[in-house]
Scaffold this active site. Structure first.
Site, short mmCIF file in Angstrom:
data_model
loop_
_atom_site.label_atom_id
_atom_site.label_comp_id
_atom_site.label_asym_id
_atom_site.label_seq_id
_atom_site.Cartn_x
_atom_site.Cartn_y
_atom_site.Cartn_z
N GLU A 151 0.90 -1.11 -0.25
CA GLU A 151 -0.09 0.13 0.13
C GLU A 151 0.87 1.41 0.35
O GLU A 151 1.90 0.77 0.18
CB GLU A 151 -0.66 0.16 1.01
CG GLU A 151 -0.08 -0.33 2.76
CD GLU A 151 0.87 0.76 3.35
OE1 GLU A 151 1.49 1.00 3.83
OE2 GLU A 151 -0.02 1.68 3.02
N PHE A 252 7.52 17.12 -0.49
CA PHE A 252 8.02 15.94 0.59
C PHE A 252 9.99 16.53 0.21
O PHE A 252 10.62 16.40 1.06
CB PHE A 252 8.80 14.00 -0.11
CG PHE A 252 7.29 14.08 0.79
CD1 PHE A 252 6.11 13.97 -0.01
CD2 PHE A 252 7.11 12.46 1.88
CE1 PHE A 252 4.93 13.55 0.23
CE2 PHE A 252 6.61 12.30 2.12
CZ PHE A 252 5.06 12.35 1.77
N CYS A 263 5.21 4.51 10.00
CA CYS A 263 5.22 4.47 8.67
C CYS A 263 7.54 4.39 8.22
O CYS A 263 7.94 3.36 8.22
CB CYS A 263 4.78 4.67 7.19
SG CYS A 263 3.23 3.36 7.21
C1 UDX Z 1 0.23 -2.07 9.40
C2 UDX Z 1 1.56 -2.43 8.99
O1 UDX Z 1 2.05 -2.10 10.81
C3 UDX Z 1 2.10 -1.53 7.94
O2 UDX Z 1 3.79 -2.14 8.35
C4 UDX Z 1 1.78 -1.79 7.14
O3 UDX Z 1 1.99 -0.94 6.23
C5 UDX Z 1 -0.32 -2.26 6.87
O4 UDX Z 1 -0.39 -2.63 7.71
P1 UDX Z 1 -1.76 -0.45 10.40
O5 UDX Z 1 -3.06 -0.48 9.38
O6 UDX Z 1 -1.04 0.53 11.30
O7 UDX Z 1 -0.21 -1.05 8.96
O8 UDX Z 1 -1.75 -1.58 11.40
P2 UDX Z 1 -2.25 -1.26 13.02
O9 UDX Z 1 -2.85 -0.03 13.08
O10 UDX Z 1 -1.20 -1.99 13.49
O11 UDX Z 1 -3.11 -2.30 12.88
C6 UDX Z 1 -3.19 -3.56 12.57
C7 UDX Z 1 -5.09 -4.73 12.99
O12 UDX Z 1 -5.05 -5.68 13.24
C8 UDX Z 1 -5.05 -4.32 14.72
O13 UDX Z 1 -6.10 -3.46 14.68
C9 UDX Z 1 -4.80 -5.74 15.44
O14 UDX Z 1 -5.99 -5.97 16.49
C10 UDX Z 1 -5.09 -6.33 13.77
N1 UDX Z 1 -4.26 -7.80 14.51
C11 UDX Z 1 -3.32 -7.89 15.01
C12 UDX Z 1 -5.38 -9.10 13.46
O15 UDX Z 1 -6.42 -8.80 13.87
N2 UDX Z 1 -4.74 -10.42 13.89
C13 UDX Z 1 -3.73 -10.37 14.37
O16 UDX Z 1 -2.79 -11.95 14.79
C14 UDX Z 1 -3.01 -9.38 14.62
C1 UDX Z 2 3.86 8.07 4.24
C2 UDX Z 2 4.03 7.36 2.68
O1 UDX Z 2 4.33 9.19 2.05
C3 UDX Z 2 2.87 7.17 2.05
O2 UDX Z 2 3.13 6.49 0.84
C4 UDX Z 2 3.20 5.34 2.70
O3 UDX Z 2 1.96 4.72 2.54
C5 UDX Z 2 2.77 5.53 4.27
O4 UDX Z 2 4.17 6.46 4.94
P1 UDX Z 2 2.39 8.31 6.34
O5 UDX Z 2 3.32 8.00 7.08
O6 UDX Z 2 1.30 9.08 6.33
O7 UDX Z 2 3.06 8.21 4.03
O8 UDX Z 2 2.93 10.25 5.98
P2 UDX Z 2 3.88 11.72 5.30
O9 UDX Z 2 2.45 12.09 4.68
O10 UDX Z 2 4.16 10.52 4.04
O11 UDX Z 2 4.32 11.90 6.20
C6 UDX Z 2 5.15 11.21 7.06
C7 UDX Z 2 6.28 12.30 7.66
O12 UDX Z 2 7.39 13.17 6.77
C8 UDX Z 2 5.13 13.25 8.86
O13 UDX Z 2 5.97 13.32 10.03
C9 UDX Z 2 5.24 14.27 7.73
O14 UDX Z 2 5.59 15.46 8.62
C10 UDX Z 2 6.56 14.35 7.23
N1 UDX Z 2 6.97 15.03 6.20
C11 UDX Z 2 6.12 15.12 5.23
C12 UDX Z 2 7.94 16.58 6.25
O15 UDX Z 2 8.80 16.79 7.42
N2 UDX Z 2 8.11 17.82 4.63
C13 UDX Z 2 7.47 17.22 4.09
O16 UDX Z 2 7.72 17.72 2.95
C14 UDX Z 2 6.50 15.69 3.99
#
Ligand code: UDX
Ligand code: UDX
Length: 430
Positions: A151, A252, A263
């Site tokens: 993603e 960025f 991430c």
């Molecule tokens: C996750 C990963 O952390 C990230 O690396 C990837 O890019 C996208 O998926 P995120 O959606 O933020 O990102 O994860 P998180 O907010 O931790 O949610 C994971 C969910 O999975 C939680 O709701 C947790 O309860 C659930 N889970 C975890 C299950 O349903 N079964 C399991 O065995 C473990």
């Molecule tokens: C990021 C990637 O953009 C996305 O493609 C991936 O799937 C998940 O991780 P996200 O972590 O949600 O998304 O946030 P993003 O908007 O990318 O910002 C990441 C961090 O960089 C934030 O702390 C933001 O404040 C910082 N940032 C971003 C800067 O400091 N300067 C910039 O110009 C852009």
């Protein structure tokens, strides 16, 4: 198609809801029963603009369902997306894949017909091979295919990023799986999303390389900002001047307090760990990570300098504490380090964030949440603009603070130096 999403975190929930909005039949599974119950009642566990309307609309249309019964859901679906967490392991750089493998174990016991198992979670390159090997110990390879479909969703814009992606990357060499995934994403491809089929390992590595490059871009501009402060140049001029080169691109390139979130920090560390495992040096990414970690200290000493070395009993206001706007996510937000450091030096800290009170600061007695900007800023000595929420873009600081002897430290360069100085405000930017 019948789709099963395992893990309803930021990624799983957005992915499931958007697929159902495209007309597919989706069941979202999570082992957190409370989360599932809340979702059924329409309470969304995350702050993602536009998500709750989509959940309600598709749940009502019976295209979307929630359950914690993973066995039944896997049995009745033909596409299974794994969206569970892959956080960084404690005291290490490697990704914790325990959630992935525990889900894979359950899936392998419930393959009653041909299934496509898709890793949407960010997993280190070769994880798909491991999953395939694990399942083939229980089931013949004719009954399943393991695909990587990473993603690229940014929190706060996840629905838009899903519906209008720059690219859809599908890592598989199985033609049946590839054509099924292609038809699944058809509506998005029709709207201009580029569909890219690669090997499974390439897809896994594209995700890490993209995030690591973006993180490096941010560390790069933050270090140039350090130089700009020494030679009295406005970093925003540099960002514009560089960004007009289409090979660089203007996005960025905004200097700030350093990148945070769930991430960039996790994915850069995991990629470095993968490189170490395969005996390769990724020195550029390594220095980008180190630079970002050091940035917090640089900003802390800047706060001390602005406060003329006197932090004790200083009234400091944080406007925004999340790692970026339009999310409630605090994971690796710079504020998580800055606020405790200031608290330790005896500052009296107030904060306001549109996404609400943060449990991370509950244990600090001199860190108080206010649910209004005015109450958070009243009588403040120093206002720190930490997160660039839109509601901070046009504030009358003198009115908010109630006296003139305060400073503003704008960590996101929202305001113009000129206007603030003309307004007689002691203003500092990045
Ligand atoms: C996750 C990963 O952390 C990230 O690396 C990837 O890019 C996208 O998926 P995120 O959606 O933020 O990102 O994860 P998180 O907010 O931790 O949610 C994971 C969910 O999975 C939680 O709701 C947790 O309860 C659930 N889970 C975890 C299950 O349903 N079964 C399991 O065995 C473990
Ligand atoms: C990021 C990637 O953009 C996305 O493609 C991936 O799937 C998940 O991780 P996200 O972590 O949600 O998304 O946030 P993003 O908007 O990318 O910002 C990441 C961090 O960089 C934030 O702390 C933001 O404040 C910082 N940032 C971003 C800067 O400091 N300067 C910039 O110009 C852009």
């Amino acid at each position: 198609m019948k789709i099963c999403i395992i893990g309803t975190g930021y990624v799983g929930l957005v992915t499931g809801v958007c697929f159902s909005d495209l007309g597919h039949n989706v069941v979202c599974v999570d082992n957190n029963i409370k989360k599932i119950e809340n979702l059924k009642k329409g309470f969304i566990p995350i702050f993602e603009p536009g998500l709750d309307e989509l959940v309600k609309k598709n749940y009502k249309a019976k295209r979307l369902n929630f359950t914690n019964d993973i066995t039944y859901s896997v049995k009745k679906s033909n596409l299974i997306f794994i969206c569970v967490g892959t956080p960084t392991k404690k005291k290490s750089y490697s990704a914790d894949l325990s959630q992935i493998f525990s889900v894979v174990n359950v899936i392998s016991k419930n393959i009653n017909k041909f299934k496509i198992i898709i890793t949407k979670s960010t997993v280190p390159v070769t994880t798909g091979d491991k999953i395939e090997k694990l399942i083939s110990q229980k089931k013949s390879k004719k009954l399943f295919s393991v695909v990587s479909n990473p993603e690229f969703l940014r929190e706060g814009e996840a629905i838009r990023d899903f519906m209008y992606p720059d690219r859809i990357v599908v890592g598989t060499s199985n033609s049946k799986a590839n054509s099924l995934l292609k038809s699944l994403y058809e509506p998005i491809i029709k709207r201009g999303g580029k569909y890219l089929n690669t090997s499974r390992r390439a897809a896994e590595l594209i995700k890490y390389s993209s995030n690591s490059f973006l993180a490096t871009k941010i560390s790069f501009i933050n270090e140039i900002a350090n130089l700009c402060e020494k030679v009295n140049v406005d970093i925003q001029d540099i960002s514009v001047g560089m960004g007009l080169d289409s090979r660089i691109g203007s996005r960025f390139l905004r200097a700030g307090p350093g990148y945070g979130g769930s991430c960039f920090p996790k994915d850069t560390r995991a990629l470095l760990n993968t490189a170490k495992k395969f005996n390769t040096k990724l020195s550029i990414i390594n220095s980008a990570v180190k630079s970002n970690e050091k940035r917090n200290d640089i900003l802390f000493s800047k706060i001390k300098k602005i406060s003329k070395g006197k932090i004790f009993k200083k009234r400091i206001t944080f406007l925004g504490v999340t790692f970026k706007p339009n999310t409630d996510d605090m994971r690796e937000s710079p504020a998580l380090k800055l606020i405790p450091k200031l608290h330790k030096q005896g500052a009296k800290i107030s904060y306001y964030d549109p996404s609400g009170l943060k449990i991370s600061f509950k244990t600090y007695k001199n860190v108080i949440f206010y649910n209004k900007i005015s109450s958070a800023c009243k009588n403040s000595d120093l206002i720190i603009l930490h997160t660039e929420w839109n509601e901070f873009r046009n504030l009358n600081f003198k009115k908010l603070v109630g006296h003139n002897r305060f400073s503003v430290y704008d960590m996101r360069n929202i305001y113009s130096q000129k206007k603030m100085s003309n307004n007689g405000i002691k203003y500092f930017k990045i």
